[in-house]
Design a protein around this motif. Structure first.
Motif, short mmCIF file in Angstrom:
data_model
loop_
_atom_site.label_atom_id
_atom_site.label_comp_id
_atom_site.label_asym_id
_atom_site.label_seq_id
_atom_site.Cartn_x
_atom_site.Cartn_y
_atom_site.Cartn_z
N GLY A 1 0.79 -1.28 0.09
CA GLY A 1 0.01 -0.09 -0.03
C GLY A 1 0.77 1.25 -0.08
N GLY B 1 1.58 9.09 1.69
CA GLY B 1 2.31 7.84 1.46
C GLY B 1 1.82 6.70 0.74
N GLU B 2 0.45 6.84 0.83
CA GLU B 2 -0.43 5.71 0.34
C GLU B 2 -0.42 5.74 -1.29
OE1 GLU B 2 -4.57 5.38 1.68
OE2 GLU B 2 -4.25 5.95 3.75
N SER B 3 -0.38 4.68 -1.91
CA SER B 3 -0.35 4.47 -3.12
C SER B 3 -1.36 4.85 -4.09
CB SER B 3 0.09 3.01 -3.62
OG SER B 3 -0.83 2.22 -3.20
N LEU B 4 -2.63 4.57 -3.52
CA LEU B 4 -3.86 5.01 -4.45
C LEU B 4 -4.07 6.46 -4.76
CD1 LEU B 4 -6.05 3.68 -6.17
CD2 LEU B 4 -7.52 3.20 -3.95
N GLU C 1 -1.74 8.54 -4.69
CA GLU C 1 -0.71 9.10 -5.37
C GLU C 1 -0.90 8.55 -7.02
OE1 GLU C 1 2.62 10.18 -4.06
OE2 GLU C 1 2.74 10.92 -6.12
N VAL C 2 -1.21 7.49 -7.14
CA VAL C 2 -1.42 7.13 -8.53
C VAL C 2 -2.76 7.72 -9.21
CG1 VAL C 2 -2.18 5.12 -9.99
CG2 VAL C 2 -0.47 4.96 -8.00
N LEU C 3 -3.82 7.79 -8.25
CA LEU C 3 -5.10 8.52 -9.03
C LEU C 3 -4.72 9.86 -9.25
CD1 LEU C 3 -7.90 9.16 -9.85
CD2 LEU C 3 -8.71 9.25 -7.41
N ARG D 1 -3.71 10.83 4.48
CA ARG D 1 -3.41 9.54 3.68
C ARG D 1 -1.89 9.60 3.06
NH1 ARG D 1 -8.12 8.47 -0.04
NH2 ARG D 1 -7.36 6.60 -0.52
N SER E 1 3.44 3.98 -1.28
CA SER E 1 3.54 4.65 -2.84
C SER E 1 4.82 4.22 -3.18
CB SER E 1 3.24 6.09 -2.97
OG SER E 1 3.96 6.84 -1.95
N LEU F 1 5.49 12.04 -6.89
CA LEU F 1 6.31 10.95 -6.93
C LEU F 1 5.89 10.03 -8.15
CD1 LEU F 1 8.07 8.77 -5.91
CD2 LEU F 1 6.28 7.87 -4.65
N ALA F 2 4.70 9.89 -8.44
CA ALA F 2 4.31 8.85 -9.26
C ALA F 2 3.96 9.62 -10.78
CB ALA F 2 2.76 8.29 -9.27
N TYR G 1 -7.73 16.10 -6.38
CA TYR G 1 -8.69 15.83 -5.06
C TYR G 1 -9.13 17.37 -4.73
CZ TYR G 1 -7.23 11.18 -4.12
OH TYR G 1 -7.04 9.83 -4.33
N ALA H 1 -1.86 11.13 -10.14
CA ALA H 1 -0.96 11.20 -11.30
C ALA H 1 -1.79 11.27 -12.65
CB ALA H 1 0.03 9.95 -11.33
N ALA H 2 -2.55 10.07 -12.48
CA ALA H 2 -3.47 9.75 -13.73
C ALA H 2 -4.34 11.11 -14.02
CB ALA H 2 -4.36 8.52 -13.41
N LEU I 1 13.90 6.43 -4.27
CA LEU I 1 13.86 7.76 -5.07
C LEU I 1 14.46 7.79 -6.26
CD1 LEU I 1 11.77 9.91 -5.48
CD2 LEU I 1 13.06 11.35 -4.12
N VAL J 1 -8.77 6.04 -11.26
CA VAL J 1 -7.48 5.93 -12.01
C VAL J 1 -7.84 5.55 -13.57
CG1 VAL J 1 -5.30 4.59 -12.34
CG2 VAL J 1 -6.25 5.36 -10.00
#
Lengths: 370, 370
Positions: A77, B77-80, B82-84, B75, A79, B106-107, B68, B86-87, B131, A134
């Protein structure tokens, strides 16, 4: 599931991107990784050349390119591992010939934007929330596969190209004709999985119930303490988290499995696992349940929890052989691999226009550095 | 820092991608977001058209595209998210004309792979670890800016195109000529920031010390309990986390700031903040410290903790005005904006070959769906 034995058009070079968190197949918990291992085995068996990009080591019949030499399971989970894995997978894909990229990770699809090779992504989570957003942002640049029609219905506007149900290797699940008298609940301790409803239903049916499941995350412990522990007592026992062997014993022995879910479960692997063992599933009909359970044949698909006790009793009249047959016929690894193969061929047959793109090339003069 | 007033070649359309976690400028904590707000203000002041892609709302002089609507700070550091983020940033960038994309997330850089517009990425963290591995995998597809030469030295093989020191708006920091008699330590409670070394040094110098810093994460609390609390007592006080106003009061009033870092700090904003207030910095010379502090003029750059007490005393003989002047001359927002502008122009002047890429276009026949 699509029957695509007729679609066979020759061997493909398939690059399969796993999530970074577990090995393929998984050492312990890891639903996506088990599906991936089965899919790769199925595709290899059909003559395709599969390259797996993932963490740790692997036992599947594929070339293997490693990102994390040790799977960073305890960081699931976060990133940074997610993004690093995606960046390294992209780099690996740049250096290999592939007809199709099939990505199962979260950040990996972001790199599909920079690739001429078509990218297929299996949506392994709920499509209605942030995960769906996403894919909505990425639009037509990724070709989405749903694991159930119910999952698609949560976000019908996404770029779905097919539904392919998950599958299992039935040979690895023991069939048992004669059952014991207790019912089984197996899952994560959370409201969405309804362990409290399962207990209440078993009590109302006058049956003992065995609970097996993960109890490690703080939210799981909180749910257990508040809603499950007060219900423990005579006839209700929690037996801990079941490993692969213990899970099969429990699934095969139970009178039935109760699956009183309180959310739109995109698939539900444990449902086909139970049926593979010849054990009927008594379930609330949310999410993919109506697509997987044949109501009145391999279990019962119910509208509400009040119907559970009667269905638990009625499950004793269902034929274990019918449960097993249903899984072998519709949820076998061969069928899943054939369905994915058909999707790959369909995408490769679709016209893809050539577009002129300006981008940095290898012989670009490097800008001066300070 | 590059002086690039001469490089002015006309207005650019700059797309600035923030991390998702905080607004720009930040409401409270948020070093990257403060730097970003200053950079955007500086670039706008130089006539460029900046579009910011980020969370929440913003007060900077730029067009603003939101991912957002509410920054998901809790949240981090959480991946979701971060990825959303970036998308959605990628999708927004596809729909706008831009000469250059400057990404601080990051993403986000993963999406640079699918874009003809050059992407500049400021490396805001240590380049020696994961990184740096992300940027290594992405190679020449992203143009990296270091915040210090020390940061570059940790991973000299990356695609660095420039070093641009961080900066601040000196007008927002109060200059104070006459100091009080205590020393200040300000930071996160962790081994890397050396709060225990700071206390021991102040005691050895016979000075009172004030500690201000964040104490919220479990690891920070653990470090505090084990290494800091036993050292509290007469002359040693912890005053909690300082907000923007309180931080300025403390920085301006202190005899000196001690910065006994135990890691290769890529920059160290608080060092230039202290000097902007006319307060000398007594520091271990790791990471970027030797690039920022003028030894014997705006503070002392030391090799080891044993040298701290004497340097704390000697700090009283340094000229507060020299500290302030150093920041105004070398770490002003104008200089930072000019240096980034020069990088953008340099990249746009470099030849970028046209490459033929096959990819799905809008008129592609959609594959049939099941």
């Amino acid at each position: 599931m699509t029957d695509s034995e007729d679609d066979w058009e020759g061997a493909l070079r398939i690059a399969m991107v796993a999530p970074p968190w577990e090995e393929v197949p998984p050492r312990a918990y890891g639903g996506i990784e088990q599906m991936l291992a089965d899919l790769i085995t199925g595709l290899s068996g059909r003559g395709h050349e599969v390259t797996l990009i993932g963490s740790g080591s692997t036992g599947v019949p594929a070339k293997f390119l490693v990102t994390y030499p040790e799977a960073p399971s305890e960081r699931i989970g976060e990133s940074l591992p997610e993004v690093l894995h995606a960046a390294q997978a992209w780099r690996a894909l740049e250096g290999m010939p592939a007809d199709i990229v099939h990505d199962h990770s979260l950040a990996g699809p972001l790199t599909a934007l920079g690739r001429a090779t078509p990218t297929v992504v299996t949506c392994h989570g709920p499509a209605g929330g942030e995960l769906g957003e996403v894919y909505r942002a990425l639009g037509e640049r990724v070709n989405l596969i749903a694991v159930s029609d119910a999952q698609r219905a949560d976000a019908p506007d996404l770029n779905w190209v097919a539904t392919v149900h998950n599958a299992l290797d039935a040979a690895s699940f023991p069939f048992r004709e004669h059952k014991e008298d207790w019912v089984l609940w197996l899952g994560r301790f959370s409201h969405s999985k309804g362990p409290d409803l399962a207990i209440d239903a078993a009590r109302a049916a006058g049956r003992r119930i065995v609970l097996a499941g993960k109890l490690t995350e703080p939210c799981e412990r909180d749910y257990f303490e508040e809603h499950v522990r007060p219900r423990l007592g005579p006839g209700v026992s929690y037996v801990g988290e079941a490993d692969a062997g213990r899970k099969r014993e429990l699934l095969a022995a139970a009178h039935c499995m109760v699956f009183p879910i309180q959310w739109e479960e995109p698939f539900g692997m444990v449902v086909i696992e139970a049926m593979a063992c010849g054990t009927p599933v008594v379930a609330i009909g949310r999410g993919a349940v109506p697509e997987i359970v044949v109501d009145g044949v391999t279990g019962f698909v119910l509208r509400e929890a009040a119907e559970l006790p009667a269905a638990i009793e009625a499950a004793g009249r269902l034929d274990p052989r019918a449960c097993r047959d249903h899984v072998e016929r519709h949820f076998g690894v061969g069928a899943m691999a054939a369905a994915y193969e058909a999707v790959y061929h369909r995408l490769l047959a679709a016209p893809r226009p050539v577009r002129l793109t300006e981008e940095p090339g290898p012989d670009r003069t490097p800008p001066g550095c300070r």
